[in-house]
Every structure is written in C-alpha cells, then in structure tokens.
Design a protein around this motif. Structure first.
Motif, PDB file in Angstrom:
ATOM      1  N   CYS A 187      -5.536 -23.510   5.766  1.00 43.43           N
ATOM      2  CA  CYS A 187      -4.914 -25.031   5.437  1.00 43.43           C
ATOM      3  C   CYS A 187      -4.111 -24.932   5.941  1.00 43.43           C
ATOM      4  O   CYS A 187      -3.640 -26.378   7.254  1.00 43.43           O
ATOM      5  N   LEU A 188      -2.614 -24.227   7.034  1.00 41.01           N
ATOM      6  CA  LEU A 188      -1.700 -24.346   7.380  1.00 41.01           C
ATOM      7  C   LEU A 188      -2.754 -24.460   9.946  1.00 41.01           C
ATOM      8  O   LEU A 188      -2.383 -25.315  10.479  1.00 41.01           O
ATOM      9  N   ALA A 189      -4.119 -24.290   9.370  1.00 41.71           N
ATOM     10  CA  ALA A 189      -4.496 -23.897  10.906  1.00 41.71           C
ATOM     11  C   ALA A 189      -5.189 -25.056  10.866  1.00 41.71           C
ATOM     12  O   ALA A 189      -5.863 -26.161  12.242  1.00 41.71           O
ATOM     13  N   ALA A 190      -6.245 -26.073   9.516  1.00 44.89           N
ATOM     14  CA  ALA A 190      -6.929 -27.136   9.972  1.00 44.89           C
ATOM     15  C   ALA A 190      -5.285 -28.112   9.914  1.00 44.89           C
ATOM     16  O   ALA A 190      -6.676 -28.855  10.901  1.00 44.89           O
ATOM     17  N   ASN A 191      -4.915 -28.035   9.576  1.00 46.04           N
ATOM     18  CA  ASN A 191      -4.046 -28.768   9.646  1.00 46.04           C
ATOM     19  C   ASN A 191      -2.862 -28.975  10.612  1.00 46.04           C
ATOM     20  O   ASN A 191      -2.587 -30.321  11.709  1.00 46.04           O
ATOM     21  N   GLY A 192      -2.898 -28.096  12.099  1.00 43.99           N
ATOM     22  CA  GLY A 192      -1.935 -28.697  12.973  1.00 43.99           C
ATOM     23  C   GLY A 192      -0.852 -29.072  12.635  1.00 43.99           C
ATOM     24  O   GLY A 192       0.023 -28.352  11.607  1.00 43.99           O
ATOM     25  N   PRO A 193      -0.413 -29.491  13.991  1.00 41.71           N
ATOM     26  CA  PRO A 193       0.864 -29.876  13.877  1.00 41.71           C
ATOM     27  C   PRO A 193       1.125 -31.781  13.474  1.00 41.71           C
ATOM     28  O   PRO A 193       2.313 -31.864  13.184  1.00 41.71           O
ATOM     29  N   GLU A 194       0.303 -31.548  12.743  1.00 43.34           N
ATOM     30  CA  GLU A 194       0.162 -33.677  11.854  1.00 43.34           C
ATOM     31  C   GLU A 194       1.722 -33.195  10.533  1.00 43.34           C
ATOM     32  O   GLU A 194       1.597 -31.586  10.033  1.00 43.34           O
ATOM     33  N   ALA A 195       1.763 -34.384  10.443  1.00 40.95           N
ATOM     34  CA  ALA A 195       3.173 -34.444   9.432  1.00 40.95           C
ATOM     35  C   ALA A 195       2.297 -34.130   8.161  1.00 40.95           C
ATOM     36  O   ALA A 195       0.862 -35.119   7.905  1.00 40.95           O
ATOM     37  N   ILE A 196       2.516 -33.376   7.044  1.00 43.15           N
ATOM     38  CA  ILE A 196       2.179 -33.486   5.674  1.00 43.15           C
ATOM     39  C   ILE A 196       3.010 -32.623   4.964  1.00 43.15           C
ATOM     40  O   ILE A 196       4.023 -31.744   5.449  1.00 43.15           O
ATOM     41  N   THR A 197       3.597 -33.465   3.457  1.00 40.92           N
ATOM     42  CA  THR A 197       4.508 -32.885   2.659  1.00 40.92           C
ATOM     43  C   THR A 197       3.921 -31.219   2.634  1.00 40.92           C
ATOM     44  O   THR A 197       3.163 -31.343   2.287  1.00 40.92           O
ATOM     45  N   TYR A 198       4.841 -30.220   1.899  1.00 37.64           N
ATOM     46  CA  TYR A 198       4.401 -29.455   1.061  1.00 37.64           C
ATOM     47  C   TYR A 198       3.819 -29.534   0.065  1.00 37.64           C
ATOM     48  O   TYR A 198       2.995 -28.615   0.123  1.00 37.64           O
ATOM     49  N   PHE A 199       3.621 -30.592  -0.877  1.00 35.53           N
ATOM     50  CA  PHE A 199       3.253 -31.079  -2.341  1.00 35.53           C
ATOM     51  C   PHE A 199       1.914 -31.028  -1.602  1.00 35.53           C
ATOM     52  O   PHE A 199       0.451 -31.012  -2.704  1.00 35.53           O
ATOM     53  N   GLU A 200       1.769 -31.869  -1.090  1.00 39.56           N
ATOM     54  CA  GLU A 200       0.331 -32.434   0.135  1.00 39.56           C
ATOM     55  C   GLU A 200      -0.806 -30.827   0.198  1.00 39.56           C
ATOM     56  O   GLU A 200      -1.704 -30.874   0.179  1.00 39.56           O
ATOM     57  N   ILE A 201      -0.293 -30.180   0.767  1.00 37.76           N
ATOM     58  CA  ILE A 201      -0.967 -29.174   2.007  1.00 37.76           C
ATOM     59  C   ILE A 201      -0.864 -28.038   0.639  1.00 37.76           C
ATOM     60  O   ILE A 201      -2.297 -27.491   1.255  1.00 37.76           O
ATOM     61  N   THR A 202      -0.495 -27.739  -0.326  1.00 43.34           N
ATOM     62  CA  THR A 202      -0.263 -27.031  -1.244  1.00 43.34           C
ATOM     63  C   THR A 202      -1.601 -26.753  -1.944  1.00 43.34           C
ATOM     64  O   THR A 202      -1.569 -25.727  -2.559  1.00 43.34           O
ATOM     65  N   LEU A 242       4.555 -18.229   4.795  1.00 43.85           N
ATOM     66  CA  LEU A 242       3.086 -19.576   4.620  1.00 43.85           C
ATOM     67  C   LEU A 242       4.226 -20.499   4.641  1.00 43.85           C
ATOM     68  O   LEU A 242       3.932 -21.485   4.953  1.00 43.85           O
ATOM     69  N   LEU A 243       5.016 -20.267   3.055  1.00 43.01           N
ATOM     70  CA  LEU A 243       4.777 -21.527   2.524  1.00 43.01           C
ATOM     71  C   LEU A 243       6.193 -22.572   3.284  1.00 43.01           C
ATOM     72  O   LEU A 243       6.479 -23.682   2.641  1.00 43.01           O
ATOM     73  N   ASP A 244       7.531 -21.126   3.328  1.00 43.81           N
ATOM     74  CA  ASP A 244       8.370 -22.019   4.391  1.00 43.81           C
ATOM     75  C   ASP A 244       8.342 -22.403   5.342  1.00 43.81           C
ATOM     76  O   ASP A 244       8.071 -23.818   6.098  1.00 43.81           O
ATOM     77  N   ARG A 245       7.376 -22.265   6.146  1.00 40.40           N
ATOM     78  CA  ARG A 245       6.444 -23.067   7.191  1.00 40.40           C
ATOM     79  C   ARG A 245       5.761 -24.769   6.554  1.00 40.40           C
ATOM     80  O   ARG A 245       6.390 -25.487   7.276  1.00 40.40           O
ATOM     81  N   GLU A 274      -5.503 -13.275  -1.331  1.00 38.55           N
ATOM     82  CA  GLU A 274      -6.395 -14.916  -1.302  1.00 38.55           C
ATOM     83  C   GLU A 274      -5.246 -15.877  -0.846  1.00 38.55           C
ATOM     84  O   GLU A 274      -5.846 -16.691  -0.448  1.00 38.55           O
ATOM     85  N   LEU A 275      -4.105 -16.158  -1.927  1.00 38.37           N
ATOM     86  CA  LEU A 275      -3.217 -17.219  -1.527  1.00 38.37           C
ATOM     87  C   LEU A 275      -2.920 -17.101  -0.354  1.00 38.37           C
ATOM     88  O   LEU A 275      -3.072 -18.052   0.828  1.00 38.37           O
ATOM     89  N   SER A 276      -2.408 -16.458   0.457  1.00 33.70           N
ATOM     90  CA  SER A 276      -2.021 -16.333   1.663  1.00 33.70           C
ATOM     91  C   SER A 276      -3.434 -16.968   2.875  1.00 33.70           C
ATOM     92  O   SER A 276      -3.072 -17.319   3.782  1.00 33.70           O
ATOM     93  N   THR A 277      -4.436 -16.415   2.150  1.00 34.12           N
ATOM     94  CA  THR A 277      -5.707 -16.445   3.528  1.00 34.12           C
ATOM     95  C   THR A 277      -5.417 -18.181   3.203  1.00 34.12           C
ATOM     96  O   THR A 277      -6.044 -18.695   3.780  1.00 34.12           O
ATOM     97  N   ILE A 278      -5.915 -18.909   1.965  1.00 31.44           N
ATOM     98  CA  ILE A 278      -5.973 -20.470   1.967  1.00 31.44           C
ATOM     99  C   ILE A 278      -5.108 -20.801   2.604  1.00 31.44           C
ATOM    100  O   ILE A 278      -5.738 -22.126   3.048  1.00 31.44           O
ATOM    101  N   LEU A 279      -3.612 -20.421   2.427  1.00 31.27           N
ATOM    102  CA  LEU A 279      -2.694 -21.134   2.796  1.00 31.27           C
ATOM    103  C   LEU A 279      -2.558 -21.225   4.819  1.00 31.27           C
ATOM    104  O   LEU A 279      -2.649 -22.399   5.188  1.00 31.27           O
ATOM    105  N   ASP A 280      -3.215 -19.516   5.135  1.00 27.77           N
ATOM    106  CA  ASP A 280      -3.049 -20.091   6.597  1.00 27.77           C
ATOM    107  C   ASP A 280      -4.301 -20.578   6.506  1.00 27.77           C
ATOM    108  O   ASP A 280      -4.255 -21.238   8.123  1.00 27.77           O
TER     109      ASP A 280
END
Length: 426
Positions: A106-121, A9-12, A98-104
């Motif tokens: 966030c990815l679902a809520a963000n969708g295809p929109e641009a966002i930096t790694y630090f911002e989404i994490t 997920l972090l690689d994505r 738990e980390l996998s769940t919250i990352l997933d």
C-alpha cells in the motif's frame, strides 16, 4: 521480516497526512485504483454502521458464520492492544509477515500522496481480504458511514445500522437527524438494510434514504422482534420464531444486538447451528469484560475484589453499563475512568453517578486528546460522584482497594484506555 516491520510501516503511514481525520473518499478511491481495485474482489460483504453495538453485532455474526463451519474476513477499529486485531483473515488474526507485506504494498502504491492513517490501513485490509478465500467479509465503519473509508463497496450483500445516538458531533453533525444521515450513507441501491432499534428521528432518515435507493428495510419493531423471556432469547420475524440461549456477551442491550445479528443471518439464509453459535460463542473484548489475569487482577483478587473493563465512552454506552451492572450480583461498584476530550464527559458521568460509589480519574497514556485526570475528577464531582484523581490505573486501584477491599471495580471511559489495560491484563 523482523517483528517490528509492521510497526515501522504503520509509523510511516501516520506521517502521510497532517490530520488524523479528514472525511472524504477521494484518496481511498485513488489508492484502491492503484492497487487494482481489491474492493471489487471481496467475498460477499456485510457492512455495518451505528453509534453503539456495531462491534458486538458484528462479533455475533462472525461467531455464527464460524459456528456453522464457514469463514469470515473481519475488519474492525480501533484495535485494543495490537494493530493486527483490525484485520482477521478467514478466522485468524493477520500474521506479522502478511501484514508487513500488504502495508508495504500500500505504501508503494500510494507513493508520496497525502492519505490518512485510517484510509491507507483500510485499503490494506481490503487488499488482504481480496487475496484470501472466505465465505463473507464483515466491514465495520470507523466513523460515520457516508464518507468512511470502508464505504467503497458498490454492492454489498447486506448493510446493517445499529442504534444511533449523539457522538462525534464535530464530524457528523449536532443532531440525531444529521448523524443518522451520515450513518445511512452505507445504504446501497437495492441492497437490504437491517435496522436496529432507533430514535424515531433517526429511523425516519434511514427509511427515507432506503426508499430513494429502493433498498428493502428490515427494521426492528416492524420486520423483526427480539426479547428476553424466562431466561431465553426469543427472536421472531416473518419466517418464524427462534428460541435461543441468552447472549454470552454481558448486558441486556446484547439482546438487541443479537436481534440485529439474527435478522441479518436469517436474511442471508443461515441455519439454526449458526444462530445458536452467534449468541453463545461471540467474543468482543472490553465490553463489560471480567478480567481474569494480569497484575491488576492479582491486586484485586488478593483483596477479594472483582475487576471489570468496558470501553464505552458516550451516554448511550453508560446506560448499557448501568443495565449490565444491574444484572450482576449486588456489590458496591467503584469506577476508574479516563476519557478523551471529543466525548460527552458530563453526560457519561451523570448516568454512571446513579450506580457508582466513587470514581478515580486518570489520564490516558499516550493520547494527546486525553482529558487530564483533574478535569475528569471535576466532571465526576459535578455529577455527584465522590471523586479523586490518580497518577495511574494501578494507583487508582490501590486507592479503591484501601477504601473498599471487596469492591467491584470497573475501568471505563475509553477504548484507548481499555487497550492499555488489555496489553498487560489479558
């Protein structure tokens, strides 16, 4: 979920924006809104910015809270060995599931929109904190303050600004005043701000912003004082005097960091149990850390050498290293150094040249911004250090031990290099 889930997920997340750093809060606010605003549901927030000392200060506050029986969520960056280090939930590193769940999420809520790694994490950390109870939330800025992804809490309980120096000029400005303006961006209307020792130019900027926002200032040298006396730490503010052990974190600069932590804790109404725990129980890896296990340590120990690690990477950090070394028993010091091309390599080397016998330079594995070992060697030579390059830290250590078998060896120059070392030697 598998143990690799969070890594995948972090690689994505790394692919969601073409730039590693792109300072704005627009994308963060958008994602937090899609996540139903976890930043509004946090335990009382202590938000900390600064060039140097913010991690150590935060570590002391955390130790104080936990020593008094409380629990703190903690968000720091970068991590050293594993991403999980960035998110500490009520005292414990976040678990893989738990980390996998919250990352997933966030990815679902963000969708295809641009966002930096630090911002989404960062959004992931805030989401995790909002879902679990704690007494406080400790947020460390990643870069600057005003446009840092952590700067989304409208009414923290307290803000802290540790010493400011020149660093990250390509993002924050070329002068102390410009950098101070960015760091002071965490100050909020009516929220007290604890201010550590500052250059006069930085303090002027901080005080001016605080005055505009009606934020009470608790500044070193005005509202609180801290010093070392007879092997003890003495802290004094308007409430009275504290007589405490010296910080367990190595280095005289930790006295000042402890002062900022104590000023914050005192303002928040903590007691003597918390104060003593803050200075005696803090943990902060790769800050003048004596390494005690691992293959590199085995190599050094067989030769009678000591092995130390520090992630400091700017001239102010180099001064702290020099001061820390001056407090250790006399022993020749040799450096293994790798740095990034975003740092003041020349200034770092000039300061360390006063205390080191030699320097072995390395490139930092896996970092595209690393300075090549040959270039670092040349910077060291210009600074007057006897220097040569090595293909790896292991090879550098072998070279030093062959020349000075009972040396004190310090690996330094970058938190990324420190992280690589800690993966195998911690």
């Amino acid at each position: 979920m598998s143990a690799q889930s969070s890594d995948i997920l972090l690689d994505r997340m790394m692919s969601l924006h073409p730039k590693i750093i792109d300072l704005t809060l627009d994308r963060v606010h958008r994602l937090l809104a899609a996540l139903d605003h976890p930043e509004r549901k946090l335990p009382p927030v202590i938000h900390i910015a600064g060039t140097n000392g913010k991690g150590s200060t935060l570590a002391m506050i955390r130790a104080g809270i936990e020593g008094a029986g409380g629990a703190a969520h903690v968000y720091t960056s970068p991590h050293l060995a594993r991403f999980h280090e960035r998110i500490r939930l009520a005292g414990s590193l976040i678990e893989e599931d738990e980390l996998s769940t919250i990352l997933d999420d966030c990815l679902a809520a963000n969708g295809p929109e641009a966002i930096t790694y630090f911002e989404i994490t960062t959004c992931a950390g805030l989401l995790a904190f909002a879902r679990e109870r704690a007494d406080f939330t400790l947020l460390e800025t990643g870069l600057g303050g005003r446009l840092d992804a952590t700067n989304v809490v409208e009414a923290p309980a307290l803000t802290i600004i540790t010493p400011i120096d020149l660093d990250h000029q390509q993002f924050l400005g070329d002068t102390i005043e410009e950098i101070a303006g960015e760091k002071a961006g965490i100050i909020k209307r009516g929220v007290p701000v604890v201010v550590g020792p500052q250059p006069e130019a930085a303090l002027d900027v901080i005080e001016a912003r605080a005055a505009r926002l009606g934020a009470p200032v608790l500044a070193y040298g005005q509202h609180w004082h801290v010093w070392e006396e007879c092997g003890r730490l003495i802290f004094q503010d308007e409430t009275g005097l504290l007589d405490l052990p010296l910080p367990n974190l190595v280095g005289g600069h930790q006295v000042m960091n402890a002062g900022a932590a104590l000023a914050a804790m005192r303002h928040l109404g903590m007691d003597e149990t918390a104060f003593e725990a803050a200075v005696t129980r803090a943990e902060w890896p790769a800050r003048m850390q004596r390494l005690k296990t691992g293959p590199l340590v085995d190599m050094a120990t067989k030769s009678g050498a000591e092995l130390w690690l520090d992630g400091g990477h700017n001239p102010a950090a180099a001064k702290a290293i020099v001061e820390s070394l001056s407090r250790l028993p006399d022993r020749p010091t040799h450096l293994i150094c790798g740095m990034l091309n975003t740092k003041d390599v020349s200034g770092f080397m000039q300061i360390l040249s006063n205390v080191a016998e030699s320097l072995k330079s390395v490139s930092i594995p896996g970092q595209t911004a690393t300075i090549l070992a040959e270039e670092t060697r040349d910077f060291a030579a210009v600074a007057g250090l006897e220097s040569s390059d090595a293909p790896s830290v292991e090879a550098a250590l072998e070279m030093i031990l062959a020349e000075a078998p009972r040396a004190r060896v310090l690996i330094c120059g970058s938190l990324y290099l420190a992280g690589e070392i800690l993966k195998e030697n911690a």
